[in-house]
Design a protein around this motif. Structure first.
Motif, short mmCIF file in Angstrom:
data_model
loop_
_atom_site.label_atom_id
_atom_site.label_comp_id
_atom_site.label_asym_id
_atom_site.label_seq_id
_atom_site.Cartn_x
_atom_site.Cartn_y
_atom_site.Cartn_z
N CYS A 282 -66.49 17.73 -55.19
CA CYS A 282 -65.37 17.10 -54.49
C CYS A 282 -64.27 16.69 -55.48
O CYS A 282 -63.08 16.93 -55.24
N LEU A 283 -64.68 16.08 -56.57
CA LEU A 283 -63.70 15.64 -57.56
C LEU A 283 -62.96 16.83 -58.15
O LEU A 283 -61.74 16.79 -58.35
N SER A 284 -63.70 17.90 -58.42
CA SER A 284 -63.08 19.09 -58.99
C SER A 284 -62.13 19.76 -58.00
O SER A 284 -61.00 20.10 -58.34
N LEU A 285 -62.57 19.93 -56.77
CA LEU A 285 -61.73 20.58 -55.76
C LEU A 285 -60.51 19.72 -55.44
O LEU A 285 -59.44 20.25 -55.13
N GLU A 286 -60.68 18.42 -55.49
CA GLU A 286 -59.57 17.53 -55.19
C GLU A 286 -58.44 17.73 -56.20
O GLU A 286 -57.25 17.74 -55.83
N LYS A 287 -58.79 17.91 -57.47
CA LYS A 287 -57.78 18.15 -58.50
C LYS A 287 -57.05 19.47 -58.27
O LYS A 287 -55.88 19.62 -58.61
#
Length: 1448
Positions: A282-287
């Motif tokens: 989630c954190l990666s895709l959010e960026k």
């Protein structure tokens, strides 16, 4: 603008064909080859699926090549401008730009470049504005991603341009495709960058997001990936450097726009790190601007374990992600605000699929494929209801451009617990990854990095690489093992941390694949350590606290645990701190939670936890059950909410819960669950018995204040379903539950004082606590011989009824195409489902209660969601005529239907497909169908007079048709054990058949006088219920075939459908009288004195001339005489008529009675002895509707449906003269004038006519004025006036001489006139003024069909369709009713059932609906009814601020 032009000039120069002097020129390929490559690139961009080869040079290809280069260069110029605020990008864009310029310096492209410069100026200017307005970390991340992509492209391009053998390489097909990819990559990178920038811009500027109707969505903010989950902590993500390959694989899957797998499912055993991976993704895709929505399920957070939150929460986040989606979603919600309460299938379609499709078609989201992440599916209740809709939507490409990442426990778990039909197949569009199948060495390497990082963050101890590897090796593939080790070791001080490390390292076992032994040993170690150096008593306390935390029904605070176990709260908190590696206290609600679901699994499994640590669930439920009872015994009391007045609603008392602390609230809510899970040994049963006797009514009061009466009812139901207890316990729980259901239907659920003032006084049964009541309404007489418990009016004829398996809902199908859903507990309509045209012929609940199937006249079968009223799937089409009957199989997977088309069909519930061919064999309409309990057989009944049995699997008929009925078979049903079938028929009988042999068992069941329309077995198979056109419901002994008790009477029209409740205690019936009724299936309450009265509609009543007697005629074919003073019946009914008795009258001397009947006869009876005098007076050719004696008693006049009036000689019993003819419709009422010279008649032709009694001639013209049927006429005592009452709701007075109407019609529905009306009231009128005197006399529950004054004018008698006779006191003083001072003569009853006192606006006491029809009103002196009556005394009733005096 100047800066923009400078940038453009720097790239293009004054002469595009001449490179800048400071630009190094690499080796240049021939112009023809460059043209060819550009041409290929353009073709590839416009048609990616086209195979491209390297063609020879041509002017046309050169032209296309120039345009292609322009496109790429344009993008690079914009990127170069962007690099003004992101330096690293500048070098890359510079190199790529120079590569293209090198290609272009040999091209003649001036015209295109001029246009490009103009377009570029606008593009760069716009991008500059965006940059200045939205500089952010998100923007920096976007260009960081772009930098990586372009660096790769740049390096490869420079390498190829500088290669010495470039000419030869370019000419090869393989290399040409690689160079083509260069153009595509640069173009894609540019488009992605541009879209991401615009997305941020749109999200931050859209005004839509500021005014959306999203408050209507059922959201769970706690399910967001970045939400705090308790204790102020966020969800964990992967330690840096761990799970990198797994995360990378997911990232690459997410970024692939051409990937056929639109869903990625991560499976893993508990503790393998699914949620931490999901959080990191989630954190990666959010960026990357690729995270569209998240929903992290959690069994510890109620809203995160409720599947109904998932779709609305995802829709909301998609709106936050895309303003275009937000706009469409907002419109959808505006058009249908109820969509948020619809079933999952409809919510998914309307809130997500349709909205997303609209946005995709608008091309406002390309080229990205954002991802929705749903984590820990196994921690969400009923998640299958979401998945069974969502997975097909993904597989059927209804959500193109949107990807889904799921995590859950292994497939076998999903299959077993989440009802997914087997593993997801290959090629289904769902990619699978199984975490515990990942190579162990890779997992352990990640775990080692995790351990190194975690220990490195702490300064408490240094851990060698060797020990880290040992710990990783011990962890196997379970990250939860490693995480728990870290918590266990580091929560101690430095000295003890080393000791704990050594202790963990001493564990010998390494877990094998799919096993938990290593984790179990770790948990054993943690528990051992937490109890280290504790004495025996301390260990007991420690375990008691731990086991209580695990066994409570929901997370509670330390104070609740301390009260439950009898220890100090401080001691509880100390234990929780010692167990910090497995438990924690959340800051948000101060409740104790487990860190991972694997810990309760471990400690509750006897084979896993050490014997010393194992939590014996039954023992702990017993302990907690006792603690709940002890707590309630100590704290519950009368008026615990300190409600100051019975006139207040609970919500108007803000501090009503101040005396109900968290522990008491928990005890009240969950004692049934703990008692249910207990050992039911004598000690806890004795505590329960004391609670029931001394505190059960106060428990109901507390739950009422907490607004949890439904939860209380459900808790008792949960307890009843355990079936571990003795019969005596079951009986008491049932009594308690029945009273809760009774109370829940009244206003007491919102006004707690009325639990005592209104509910308890009317509860018929010997209920615990009722004996202590004082100063409340007193029921002097209360007979309720009828077993009718509920009566729910509807707006249309009821053709079918069904009750859900849990007994909480009833569905009724109506002839107007509507299905009504009723809440049994509240006795209220929940919703209406309107989805068919024509009659709803049949309804049935699925076994799990989540669906309703219905069959209609429109030839369809439809499935509905009873919770929302929404249709599930498409209608089932196939029948060629109306569908008469439908039923679910007991496993809920199939539906069977029978039709007028003579066929039986079987349907697959999941696919809505027809299973096999129609079952054919009946030669006429199939009226009824049902599955056998084991689903192997189907039974059908038909108008061909047969019952047939079919093989469900093959569709073949089993054996010969079951024959015996002599008329249509209307209803069939299997017994619960599947060995018998019952059938009901138009031949008025029921028959029971042996399924194995097809033989009829004993004689037919006889008792009904008309068609038997519906039959059903009781759940235990011992009883059969039937409904008939004779308006009765009957119960039968299934073994003996005998009728049980009296018929259940109450319906005023045929009974169309009957069913037993799941527990067999109630019967539900639907009728053409537009009501649904519930009956007590047990024997009704004992009545100490015999009750007499008519068994059907009372059509006619009148007083005797001396006022001492009342005579009545009824639809039950009898004439009865009553003592006017006592209401007692005088002698037996007068019998002789063979049909309804419509009219009765006394002779002037009171010695004779005359009656007229539907049997077309007039009969005369001896008042003194009772027998009929002479033969019936015959001559009418239609119903005799009205009779009257002449004033001298020598003649009788009668009016008939044959449209005539006839005069009879009373002594000779013969007709005098010819019939009086003139009316053009039924003659409904006749009367003599006081002097006997005239006769008046009223007719359904809307006229009143006056006749000469001697000659039979009509006097004058008909009296006209009524515009509907005239139902009643009479002369005034002096003979000068005539009064008439009509269905047009008016009473009119006429001049008997002139025929003119006197004054206006009396509206509102002697010299007084009394009238009875279809509005169920009796009214009194002043004949002189036409004014109504006093208020209407209310009490009858159906049409008032007959009224009469007593000779002294002090009483009125009325007869009604409600089968009762009421006598009213109307003593007068002058022209007004005598004033009363007795409160029992002054109260009134409003339409909602509230009793009101004069000058007090608030209700005093509430009368339950079932007591109102037979309620003795203030003006009544008698009620004559075979169902009894209810008389109330309000003289001592407390209310208002004195209400609490009702309890000692």
């Amino acid at each position: 603008m100047k800066k923009v032009k400078k940038v453009a000039k720097r790239f293009f120069g004054s002469n595009p064909g001449t490179p800048r002097s400071n630009t190094p020129v690499p080796n240049i390929p021939p112009q023809s080859t460059l043209h060819t490559l550009a041409d290929s690139a353009l073709k590839t961009a416009t048609n990616p699926t086209q195979n491209v080869s390297v063609p020879v040079s041509s002017p046309q290809s050169a032209k296309k090549g120039e345009v292609a280069l322009d496109v790429i260069e344009k993008g690079l110029v914009i990127l170069d401008v962007a690099s003004e605020w992101f330096g690293p990008l500048k070098a890359v864009t510079g190199v790529l730009g120079e590569c293209i310029k090198t290609y272009k310096q040999v091209m003649d492209n001036k015209k295109d470049l001029d246009k490009l410069k103009n377009d570029l100026t606008e593009e760069v200017q716009d991008l500059q504005k965006q940059r200045k307005k939205y500089e952010s970390s998100e923007m920096e991340q976007i260009f960081g991603d772009l930098l990586k992509e372009l660096e790769t492209v740049s390096n490869e391009t420079v390498r190829r341009l500088q290669a010495s053998n470039l000419q030869q390489a370019i000419q090869s097909v393989r290399i040409s495709q690689e160079v083509e990819q260069f153009f595509k990559d640069v173009s894609k990178a540019y488009e992605n960058c541009k879209f991401k920038v615009s997305l941020i811009s749109a999200r931050q500027t859209s005004e839509i997001l500021k005014s959306l109707n999203f408050d209507k969505l059922k959201l769970s903010m706690k399910a967001f990936h970045d939400a705090q989950i308790g204790g102020g902590k966020e969800r964990d993500s992967c330690t840096p450097g761990t799970r990198t390959q797994i995360i990378k694989d997911i990232e690459e899957w997410a970024e692939r726009t051409t990937d056929g797998n639109m869903a990625h499912w991560i499976y893993g055993m508990a503790g393998t790190g699914k949620s931490t991976i999901a959080r990191s993704v989630c954190l990666s895709l959010e960026k990357r601007q690729l995270l569209a929505a998240t929903f992290f399920c959690s069994r510890q957070i109620p809203e995160c374990s409720d599947c109904s939150y998932i779709i609305p929460t995802i829709a909301y986040q998609l709106a936050r992600y895309s303003p275009a989606f937000a706009e469409v979603l907002n419109k959808t919600i505006q058009e249908d605000p109820t969509i948020t309460s619809k079933p999952t299938s409809m919510q998914l379609d309307k809130l997500v699929v349709t909205c997303w499709d609209t946005v995709i078609k608008s091309q406002k989201l390309s080229p990205l494929t954002p991802v929705v992440v749903i984590d820990a599916l196994d921690e969400c209740q009923d998640i299958s209801s979401v998945l069974k809709e969502l997975i097909p939507a993904i597989q059927n490409q209804k959500l193109l451009g949107l990807k889904f990442l799921f995590t859950s426990r292994p497939e076998y778990y999903m299959h077993e617990h989440l009802n997914i039909d087997g593993p997801i197949s290959e090629g289904s569009g769902v990619h699978r990854m199984t975490l515990h199948d990942v190579e162990e060495s890779l997992v352990q390497a990640d775990i080692a990095r995790f351990l190194t990082y975690q220990f490195g963050q702490s300064k408490k101890l240094a851990v060698s690489e060797s020990n880290v590897n040992k710990l990783a090796n011990m962890s196997g593939k379970l990250f939860i093992y490693a995480a728990t080790i870290v918590k266990f070791i580091l929560e101690a001080d430095s000295f003890n941390a080393k000791k704990r490390m050594n202790r963990v390292l001493d564990l010998k076992y390494k877990p094998e694949k799919h096993q938990t032994k290593g984790l179990d040993e770790l948990y054993d170690t943690i528990l051992d350590n937490s109890m280290e150096n504790l004495v025996s008593e301390e260990k007991e306390h420690h375990l008691s606290i731990l086991h209580t935390v695990i066994t409570v029904c929901r997370p509670v605070s330390p104070s609740v645990i301390s009260t439950m176990v009898g220890l100090e709260s401080e001691e509880v908190e100390i234990v929780i701190r010692k167990l910090h590696s497995v438990l924690y206290i959340a800051d948000s609600d101060q409740a104790i939670y487990t860190l991972h679901a694997s810990f309760p699994d471990y400690i509750l499994a006897k084979g896993r936890a050490k014997e010393a640590f194992w939590c014996n669930e039954e023992l702990n439920h017993t302990i907690l059950g006792k603690a709940c009872f002890k707590n309630m015994m100590e704290k519950l009391k009368f008026n615990i909410g300190e409600i100051p007045s019975s006139f207040l609603m609970d919500k108007e008392v803000p501090d009503r819960l101040k005396n109900i602390d968290e522990t008491l609230e928990y005890s009240c809510t969950y004692w049934p669950h703990h008692f249910s899970g207990s050992n039911f040994e004598r000690d806890i049963v004795e505590v329960w018995e004391r609670f029931m006797k001394e505190r059960s009514i106060f428990w109901i009061e507390a739950m009422n204040l907490l607004m949890r009466i439904p939860e209380a009812y459900d808790g008792l139901q949960f307890l009843l379903e355990t079936r571990k207890y003795q019969v005596g316990i079951q009986a008491e729980i049932l009594k308690l539950q029945e009273f809760l259901a009774f109370h829940a239907k009244g206003p007491g659920v919102e006004r707690t004082p009325h639990l005592y003032l209104s509910s308890l006084p009317f509860w018929q049964k010997d209920f615990l606590g009722k004996q202590s009541l004082q100063n409340v309404i007193n029921l002097k007489k209360c007979f309720q011989q009828s077993r009718e418990m509920e009566c729910w009016p509807t707006s249309s004829h009821v053709w079918a009824v069904a009750i859900s398996q849990g007994g909480k809902l009833i569905a009724s199908g109506h002839n107007n195409g509507i299905i009504t859903i009723w809440n049994v507990l509240r006795g209220k309509e929940v919703r209406q489902i309107n989805g068919h045209s024509g009659y709803v012929n049949s309804v049935a609940f699925s076994p799990d209660g989540t669906k309703i199937v219905s069959g209609y006249n429109d030839k369809t079968v439809k499935i509905w969601d009873p919770a929302t009223g929404a249709q599930i799937g498409e209608p089932l089409h196939g029948h060629s005529s109306r569908v008469e009957s439908v039923a679910f199989s007991l496993d809920g997977t199939k539906i069977v239907s029978g039709s007028l088309d003579k066929t039986v069909r079987i349907w697959n519930v999941a696919t809505a497909a027809l299973i096999g061919e129609p079952l054919q064999g009946h030669s006429s309409r199939v009226t009824s169908v049902a599955f056998s309990p084991d689903v192997t057989k189907i039974v059908s009944g038909s108008d061909d007079k047969t019952v047939r049995i079919w093989d469900t699997a093959t569709g073949e008929q089993i054996g010969e048709p079951l024959q015996g009925h002599s008329d249509y078979v209307r209803s069939v049903a299997f017994s619960p054990d599947g060995t018998k079938i019952v059938s009901g028929s138009n031949d008025n009988t029921l028959r029971v058949w042996d399924v194995a042999t097809g033989a009829q068992i004993r004689e037919s069941l006889q008792g009904h006088s008309r068609l038997v329309i519906s039959v059903a077995f009781s759940p235990d198979g011992t009883k059969i219920v039937s409904g008939s056109y004779d308006m009765t419901v009957r119960m039968w002994d299934a073994a003996a075939g005998a009728q049980i008790g009296e018929p259940l009477q109450g319906h005023s029209h045929w009974v169309s459908s009957v069913a037993f409740s799941p527990d067999g205690t109630k019967i539900v019936s639907g009728s053409d009288d537009q009501t649904v009724r519930i009956w007590d299936a047990a024997t009704g309450p004992h009545v100490s004195e015999p009750l007499q009265g008519h068994s059907n509609i009372v059509y006619s009543v009148t007083f005797s001339p001396d006022g001492t007697k009342i005579v009545s005629g009824s639809q039950d074919k009898t004439v009865r005489i009553w003592d006017a003073a006592t209401g007692a019946q005088i002698r037996k009914p007068l019998q002789g008529h063979t049909n309804d008795v419509n009219s009765v009258a006394f002779s002037p001397d009171g010695t004779h009675i005359v009656s007229g009947s539907d049997d077309q006869t007039v009969r005369i009876w001896d008042m003194a002895t009772g027998p009929q005098i002479g033969e019936p007076l015959q001559g009418h050719t239609g119903r005799v509707l009205s009779v009257a004696f002449s004033p001298d008693g020598t003649k009788i006049v009668s009016g008939s449906a044959d449209k005539t009036v006839r005069i009879w000689d009373a002594a000779r019993a013969s007709q005098i003269g010819e019939p009086l003819q003139g009316h053009s419709n039924w003659v409904r009422s006749v009367a003599f004038s006081p002097d006997g010279t005239k006769i008046v008649s009223g007719s359904y032709d809307n006229t009143v006519r006056i006749w000469d009694a001697a000659t039979g001639a009509q006097i004058g013209e008909p009296l006209q004025g009524h515009h509907n049927w005239v139902r009643s006429v009479a002369f005034s005592p002096d003979g000068t006036k005539i009064v008439s009452g009509s269905t047009d709701n008016t009473v009119r007075i006429w001049d008997a001489t002139t025929g003119a109407q006197i004054g206006e019609s009396l509206q509102g529905h002697s010299d007084w006139i009394v009238s009875g009306s279809f509005d169920n009231t009796v009214r009194i009128w002043d004949a002189a003024t036409g004014a109504q005197i006093g208020e209407p006399l209310q009490g009858h529950s159906n049409l008032v069909i007959s009224v009469a004054f007593s000779p002294d004018g002090g009483r009125i008698v009325s007869g009604s369709y409600d089968k009762t006779i009421r006598v009213w006191e109307v003593h007068a003083d002058g022209n007004s009713l005598v004033a009363q001072t007795d409160i029992n003569k002054l109260w009134t009853l409003d339409d909602d059932g509230w009793v009101h006192f004069p000058n007090i606006s608030h209700g005093i006491v509430w009368i339950p609906p079932q007591f109102r029809p037979l309620l003795w009103r203030p003006q009544n002196s008698h009620i004559i009814s075979r169902q009894g009556y209810t008389m109330i005394d309000l003289s001592e009733c407390v209310y208002g601020e004195d209400w609490a005096k009702c309890w000692p």
